[in-house]
Design an enzyme around this catalytic site. Sequence first.
Site, short mmCIF file in Angstrom:
data_model
loop_
_atom_site.label_atom_id
_atom_site.label_comp_id
_atom_site.label_asym_id
_atom_site.label_seq_id
_atom_site.Cartn_x
_atom_site.Cartn_y
_atom_site.Cartn_z
N ARG A 72 -15.98 2.87 22.27
CA ARG A 72 -16.29 2.48 20.89
C ARG A 72 -16.79 3.69 20.09
O ARG A 72 -16.67 3.74 18.87
CB ARG A 72 -17.31 1.33 20.86
CG ARG A 72 -17.70 0.89 19.45
CD ARG A 72 -18.24 -0.54 19.37
NE ARG A 72 -19.22 -0.84 20.40
CZ ARG A 72 -20.47 -0.38 20.43
NH1 ARG A 72 -20.91 0.41 19.48
NH2 ARG A 72 -21.28 -0.71 21.42
N TYR A 125 -3.76 -4.73 -2.85
CA TYR A 125 -3.29 -5.46 -1.67
C TYR A 125 -4.10 -6.76 -1.56
O TYR A 125 -5.31 -6.76 -1.82
CB TYR A 125 -3.51 -4.57 -0.44
CG TYR A 125 -3.25 -5.24 0.86
CD1 TYR A 125 -1.96 -5.62 1.23
CD2 TYR A 125 -4.29 -5.52 1.74
CE1 TYR A 125 -1.72 -6.25 2.43
CE2 TYR A 125 -4.06 -6.14 2.96
CZ TYR A 125 -2.76 -6.51 3.29
OH TYR A 125 -2.53 -7.13 4.48
N ASP A 209 -5.66 4.26 -1.60
CA ASP A 209 -4.84 3.58 -0.60
C ASP A 209 -3.42 4.12 -0.76
O ASP A 209 -2.74 3.85 -1.74
CB ASP A 209 -4.90 2.06 -0.82
CG ASP A 209 -4.11 1.27 0.23
OD1 ASP A 209 -3.17 1.84 0.80
OD2 ASP A 209 -4.43 0.08 0.44
N LYS A 234 1.92 0.10 8.82
CA LYS A 234 3.17 0.04 8.07
C LYS A 234 4.09 1.22 8.45
O LYS A 234 4.59 1.24 9.54
CB LYS A 234 2.84 0.01 6.58
CG LYS A 234 1.71 -1.00 6.22
CD LYS A 234 2.11 -2.43 6.46
CE LYS A 234 0.96 -3.43 6.38
NZ LYS A 234 0.18 -3.41 5.15
#
Length: 420
Positions: A72, A125, A209, A234
Site C-alpha cells: 500500500r 466526466y 483531466d 482508457k
Amino acid sequence: MTADRPNERPLSPETLAVSHGYDPASARGAAKPPAYFSSTFCYPSAAEAKALHVAFFDGVEAGAAPGYIYARLGHPNLDMVEARLAALDGAEDSACFAAGMASIFTTLMAFLTPGDVILHTRPLYGGTDALIYGELARLGFKAVGITDAVDPAAVAAAADAAMAAGRVGFIWVESPANPTATIADLALISATADRIAASQGSRPLIAVDNTFLGPLVSNPLAHGADLVMTSLTKYAAGHSDLLAGGISGSADLIRRLKAARTLFGTPLDAHSCWLLLRSLETLGLRTERAFANAKAIATYLKAHPKIASVTWLGFLEEGTPARAAFDRQYRGTGSTFVFRIKGDEAAAFRFLDRLKVMRMAVSLGGTETLICHSATTTHYAVPKQRREEVGVNDSTLRISVGIENPADLLADLEQALEAI
Ligand SMILES: *Cc1c(COP(=O)(O)O)cnc(C)c1O
C-alpha cells in the site's frame, strides 16, 4: 537509466513508452518486467528495517527510495509504471491509483482545505460531476462551473462567482471534456489562477483531466497546469481490461499525494501495473490507428442526412477561440466524440440495437469500438438541466472508435442508420 539518453539526445515519447522505467538488471536480466505479487516485503535486518521507515516517513529524495515495506506504501511495479508515466507526461514524478476516480478523489482530498470552492470546466466526466456535487458538497465544498472555458468573459465571471463563494482551492479542468470533446484554453485558465491568487492571497492548483487525448498527444503541464490526471483505464490500458488512474506533476506535489494515497488505500495493484506497462508499449500505434479510423467515421457521419451534428475535434472551425486553443495545445484530433442523430431517444435506441460490429458499452479508448447513449448511461446521474446545458440531450450518442478495419465500422454504421 543511462540507456534512455544515448549521446544525451532525448528520446521520443513513443520510445520511452516501450521501455522506460524498467531496468533488466533489477530482475536477473529478465527482458520484460516481472510482476511482484507480494503485499509485504522482507527486511534484511532490524537496522535496515528502521532505516527504511525513517526514509519513508521522514522523506527521501524523489527516485531514491531505498526499498519496499508494504504494497500500500509502494511496490516495484508501481515504481516502474510511475516512472514511465512521468516521462510521457513530461513531469518530475507521477502517482498511480486503483482507478481514475481514486486519483481524482485522492487529489482533491489531499489538497483542499475546509470550505474551499472548486472552480471547474463543463461538462465534467459523470463520476467527477457526481463526486463534486454529491460527496464533496456533503462535506461542505462548493463548486462553480465555467460555461465556456475558451471565452475570457465567461471564465472571469465564473472566477468572480467562485471567489464570492469562498477561497478557491482548485481549478479542475477537463479538456477535451467527456463526452462532447469541449476544449478549455489552458493559458486563459492559468492567467485566471494568477488573478485569483492576487485577490485571495493563495493560488488555486490547476489540475487537467487529460484522459480524452492522453500523454502522446497532449501535455497540459507545458501549458500551466500543476497536475495532469489521466484515467489510464482508457487509452493507456487500451484493452478494456483494467481500471487505473494517474496523476503527474512536481516532485513536491506528488510526494504529498503519495502520502495521502497510503492512508486512503488507493494505490494501483501489481497486476494492473504490469498490464499497463505492456499496454503503454503500443499506445502510439493504437492511438494513430484509432485517430485515423475516427477521422473516417466522423467525416462519414457529418455528411449523412440523418445526423444533426458531430463534435470531432478535426471539425473545429478556423478563426474560433476553441480552434486557436486546440492548435496551441494538442497534436491530434482524438477518437472519442459525440454525434447527434435527427431523432429522439427511441430512434437512438433502434439505431444502437441494430449495430453488429460496434459494441454497446460505456468507457472509451479500447481496441474495440464502443458506443452508448450518453443521457441514459454515462451522464444518467447528471441532472437533466446540467446535462442539456453542456450539449447532452436525448439525440446524443458517444462513440469511442477502435482499431478495427474502418470499412467494417462504416458498413456497420450504414446498415444501423437505416433504423432511424
Ligand atoms: C473514465 C474517466 C474518468 C474516471 O476514470 P475511472 O478509471 O473510470 O475511474 C475520469 N475522467 C474521464 C474524462 C474519464 O473518461
